[in-house]
Enzyme design. Structure first.
Site, PDB file in Angstrom:
ATOM      1  N   ASN A 112       0.854  -1.199   0.000  1.00 13.82           N
ATOM      2  CA  ASN A 112       0.000   0.000   0.000  1.00 13.82           C
ATOM      3  C   ASN A 112       0.883   1.239   0.000  1.00 13.82           C
ATOM      4  OD1 ASN A 112      -2.438   1.574   0.317  1.00 13.82           O
ATOM      5  ND2 ASN A 112      -1.908   1.826   2.490  1.00 13.82           N
ATOM      6  N   HIS A 114       0.768   5.134   1.402  1.00 10.13           N
ATOM      7  CA  HIS A 114       0.009   6.007   2.303  1.00 10.13           C
ATOM      8  C   HIS A 114       0.659   7.399   2.301  1.00 10.13           C
ATOM      9  CE1 HIS A 114      -2.635   7.091   5.562  1.00 10.13           C
ATOM     10  NE2 HIS A 114      -1.595   7.662   6.135  1.00 10.13           N
TER      11      HIS A 114
HETATM   12  C1  GAR Z   1      -2.993   8.981  -2.774  1.00 10.23           C
HETATM   13  O1  GAR Z   1      -2.536  10.147  -2.160  1.00 10.23           O
HETATM   14  C2  GAR Z   1      -2.814   7.788  -1.859  1.00 10.23           C
HETATM   15  O2  GAR Z   1      -1.624   7.824  -1.126  1.00 10.23           O
HETATM   16  C3  GAR Z   1      -3.997   7.933  -0.951  1.00 10.23           C
HETATM   17  O3  GAR Z   1      -5.042   8.316  -1.820  1.00 10.23           O
HETATM   18  C4  GAR Z   1      -4.508   9.029  -2.940  1.00 10.23           C
HETATM   19  C5  GAR Z   1      -4.973   8.351  -4.208  1.00 10.23           C
HETATM   20  O4  GAR Z   1      -4.610   9.084  -5.347  1.00 10.23           O
HETATM   21  N1  GAR Z   1      -4.269   6.731  -0.229  1.00 10.23           N
HETATM   22  C6  GAR Z   1      -4.694   6.697   1.020  1.00 10.23           C
HETATM   23  O5  GAR Z   1      -4.951   7.675   1.661  1.00 10.23           O
HETATM   24  C7  GAR Z   1      -4.823   5.294   1.601  1.00 10.23           C
HETATM   25  N2  GAR Z   1      -4.933   5.359   3.028  1.00 10.23           N
HETATM   26  P1  GAR Z   1      -4.533   8.421  -6.777  1.00 10.23           P
HETATM   27  O6  GAR Z   1      -5.855   7.714  -7.043  1.00 10.23           O
HETATM   28  O7  GAR Z   1      -4.342   9.598  -7.693  1.00 10.23           O
HETATM   29  O8  GAR Z   1      -3.361   7.495  -6.810  1.00 10.23           O
END
Ligand code: GAR
Length: 207
Positions: A112, A114
């Protein structure tokens, strides 16, 4: 066993900029031990699906709503992963917490990303912009991103890579999110995927 590539599935829910970083890294040869075989979205409107299509990667939509429950959704995801002989799962903005039975089944085979320096601003309720809102509220001067294995504790699995990003005095959650993505997430996620794929291939060669 003579296996050339680790088969990768990327699970997404939204924009898919991290998926794009993985696709770009694969095209540039930064990811060379694995191949993205499949994208699974739990949201039919996710722009990530269009990114997959543009890159010629198979994709499918498996939603909790269509499946009737989170458990059924996971069962369908597992079935799809097995049908496609997936070895490694990457959660790239996948906004659903996986159950313990799922994470146990794929122990050390789920990565994952984060958007904070774990153990700060992580765990249940910390996702997307909320993470950056919390960092700004606390007044920390440094944040970043973390890649980690996924286990039964949300954001609690072994850390693979981290990268720090400075917070600026005039940052908003949105400006901070963009900078953390560009300077940290899009850098460490592809590197982590290559590192773990390479380790998995090496292990297969030993056996
Ligand atoms: C990213 O910033 C990722 O790190 C976060 O959501 C966003 C998705 O962006 N994930 C979390 O917060 C998981 N806990 P993306 O769809 O453009 O990759």
């Amino acid at each position: 066993m003579d296996k050339k590539y680790i088969n990768i599935a990327v699970l997404v829910s939204g924009g898919g900029t991290n998926l794009q970083a993985l696709i770009n890294a694969q095209n540039k040869g930064v990811i060379k031990s694995g191949k993205i075989r499949l994208v699974i979205s739990n949201n039919k409107n996710a722009y990530a699906l269009q990114r997959a299509q543009k890159a010629g990667i198979s994709s499918c939509v498996i939603t909790k709503k269509d499946c009737g429950s989170a458990q059924k959704m996971e069962e369908n995801i597992i079935k799809t992963l097995e049908e496609n002989q997936i070895d490694l799962i990457v959660l790239a903005g996948f906004m659903s917490i996986l159950s313990e039975s799922f994470t146990k089944k794929y122990d050390r085979r789920i990565i994952n990303v984060h958007p904070s320096l774990i153990p700060s601003f992580c765990g249940e309720g910390y996702y997307g912009l909320r993470v950056h809102e919390a960092a700004l509220k606390k007044g920390v001067k440094l944040t970043g991103a973390t890649t980690h294995f996924v286990n039964e504790i949300p954001d609690g699995g072994e850390i693979i890579m981290q990268k720090a990003v400075n917070i600026k005095a005039d940052d908003t959650p949105q400006t901070l999110q963009k900078r953390v993505m560009r300077l940290a997430e899009w850098q460490i996620l592809p590197k982590s995927v290559e590192k773990i794929s390479q380790e998995m291939l090496n292990k297969l060669e030993e056996n």
